[in-house]
Design an enzyme around this catalytic site. Structure first.
Site, PDB file in Angstrom:
ATOM      1  N   ASN A  70       1.022  -0.987  -0.406  1.00 44.69           N
ATOM      2  CA  ASN A  70      -0.105  -0.096  -0.108  1.00 44.69           C
ATOM      3  C   ASN A  70       0.964   1.281   0.372  1.00 44.69           C
ATOM      4  O   ASN A  70       1.389   1.698   0.962  1.00 44.69           O
ATOM      5  CB  ASN A  70      -1.064  -0.252   1.119  1.00 44.69           C
ATOM      6  CG  ASN A  70      -1.951   1.002   1.264  1.00 44.69           C
ATOM      7  OD1 ASN A  70      -1.986   1.917   0.405  1.00 44.69           O
ATOM      8  ND2 ASN A  70      -2.843   0.974   2.538  1.00 44.69           N
ATOM      9  N   HIS A 102       0.154   7.633  -6.361  1.00 47.86           N
ATOM     10  CA  HIS A 102      -0.424   9.081  -7.205  1.00 47.86           C
ATOM     11  C   HIS A 102       0.484   9.920  -7.768  1.00 47.86           C
ATOM     12  O   HIS A 102       1.286  10.935  -8.714  1.00 47.86           O
ATOM     13  CB  HIS A 102      -1.607   9.924  -6.934  1.00 47.86           C
ATOM     14  CG  HIS A 102      -2.005   8.643  -6.179  1.00 47.86           C
ATOM     15  ND1 HIS A 102      -3.179   8.107  -6.192  1.00 47.86           N
ATOM     16  CD2 HIS A 102      -2.438   8.485  -4.200  1.00 47.86           C
ATOM     17  CE1 HIS A 102      -4.486   7.462  -5.987  1.00 47.86           C
ATOM     18  NE2 HIS A 102      -3.440   7.182  -4.378  1.00 47.86           N
ATOM     19  N   ASP A 127       9.372   2.124 -10.682  1.00 46.94           N
ATOM     20  CA  ASP A 127      10.574   1.875 -11.016  1.00 46.94           C
ATOM     21  C   ASP A 127      11.523   1.172 -10.303  1.00 46.94           C
ATOM     22  O   ASP A 127      11.807  -0.290 -10.693  1.00 46.94           O
ATOM     23  CB  ASP A 127      11.707   3.003 -11.523  1.00 46.94           C
ATOM     24  CG  ASP A 127      11.585   3.598 -12.351  1.00 46.94           C
ATOM     25  OD1 ASP A 127      10.336   3.496 -13.616  1.00 46.94           O
ATOM     26  OD2 ASP A 127      11.814   4.636 -12.859  1.00 46.94           O
ATOM     27  N   LEU A 156      -6.944   1.009   0.987  1.00 48.43           N
ATOM     28  CA  LEU A 156      -8.490   0.593   1.982  1.00 48.43           C
ATOM     29  C   LEU A 156      -9.339   1.207   0.938  1.00 48.43           C
ATOM     30  O   LEU A 156     -10.709   0.836   0.854  1.00 48.43           O
ATOM     31  CB  LEU A 156      -7.853   1.476   3.227  1.00 48.43           C
ATOM     32  CG  LEU A 156      -6.926   0.687   3.777  1.00 48.43           C
ATOM     33  CD1 LEU A 156      -6.316   1.763   4.548  1.00 48.43           C
ATOM     34  CD2 LEU A 156      -8.050  -0.961   4.117  1.00 48.43           C
ATOM     35  N   ARG A 211     -12.741   8.383  -5.788  1.00 52.04           N
ATOM     36  CA  ARG A 211     -12.191   9.471  -4.409  1.00 52.04           C
ATOM     37  C   ARG A 211     -11.832  10.828  -5.623  1.00 52.04           C
ATOM     38  O   ARG A 211     -12.600  11.106  -6.343  1.00 52.04           O
ATOM     39  CB  ARG A 211     -11.021   9.006  -3.757  1.00 52.04           C
ATOM     40  CG  ARG A 211     -10.820   7.642  -3.011  1.00 52.04           C
ATOM     41  CD  ARG A 211     -11.446   8.320  -1.824  1.00 52.04           C
ATOM     42  NE  ARG A 211     -10.525   9.273  -0.466  1.00 52.04           N
ATOM     43  CZ  ARG A 211      -9.586   9.529  -0.324  1.00 52.04           C
ATOM     44  NH1 ARG A 211      -8.463   8.233  -0.172  1.00 52.04           N
ATOM     45  NH2 ARG A 211      -8.964   9.921   0.155  1.00 52.04           N
ATOM     46  N   ARG A 260      -6.835  10.814  -7.418  1.00 49.87           N
ATOM     47  CA  ARG A 260      -6.603   9.617  -6.696  1.00 49.87           C
ATOM     48  C   ARG A 260      -6.819   8.806  -7.099  1.00 49.87           C
ATOM     49  O   ARG A 260      -6.501   7.541  -7.518  1.00 49.87           O
ATOM     50  CB  ARG A 260      -7.046   9.605  -5.092  1.00 49.87           C
ATOM     51  CG  ARG A 260      -6.541  10.693  -4.105  1.00 49.87           C
ATOM     52  CD  ARG A 260      -7.351  10.306  -3.176  1.00 49.87           C
ATOM     53  NE  ARG A 260      -7.273  11.620  -1.976  1.00 49.87           N
ATOM     54  CZ  ARG A 260      -5.989  11.023  -1.102  1.00 49.87           C
ATOM     55  NH1 ARG A 260      -4.608  10.652  -1.379  1.00 49.87           N
ATOM     56  NH2 ARG A 260      -5.891  11.995  -0.412  1.00 49.87           N
TER      57      ARG A 260
END
Length: 148
Positions: free
Chosen positions: A76, A82, A89, A103, A109, A113
């Protein structure tokens, strides 16, 4: 036994306190404990390790350090999703599968995002299921690794 790294980016250390209307009240420690339980309950025969950082460089270093050490990563990237070509890379370079998890549903959103810079380099992306996104990520990665 294969090792899976669960990697978390900026502000995820504040889960449970940070914008609970968006991210819920589950803490990062709760998510980690749940993943351990799911892995044991499903007899996935994997070892889970965990790392969280608010620093882009530390996340890149952790991806690099995991080379030859882990079979795959559940990641995550938080807000770096973003913005970070460097993380994209790094994911492309490491040679093991990475499953991107979130989540919240990124596509529901704010406009900025809705684009993931890292998705193209990942094996897949799971978002919008709250803490279950991590569980689904574990199941997806276990399937990729031939464990589920």
């Amino acid at each position: 036994m294969k090792e899976i790294l669960v990697l978390n980016g900026p502000n995820l250390n504040l889960l449970g306190m940070r914008e609970p209307g968006i991210y819920g009240k589950t803490t990062l420690a709760d998510i980690q404990e749940n993943l351990r339980q799911v892995a044991a309950d499903l007899d996935l025969d994997v070892k889970l390790s965990f790392f969280q950082s608010n620093s882009e460089g530390a996340l890149i270093d952790e991806l690099h350090n995991a080379m030859g050490q882990v079979a795959g990563v559940i990641f995550n990237p938080g807000a770096y999703t973003h913005t970070s070509i460097a993380l994209r890379d790094a994911i492309a370079a490491v040679g093991y599968p990475v499953v991107e998890v979130h989540l919240s549903n990124l596509h529901a959103r704010e406009e900025f995002r809705r684009v993931s810079m890292v998705a193209e380099a990942c094996a897949g992306t799971i978002s919008g299921f709250g803490p279950r996104s991590y569980t689904l990520g574990l199941l997806a990665l276990a399937g990729i690794l031939g464990k589920g």
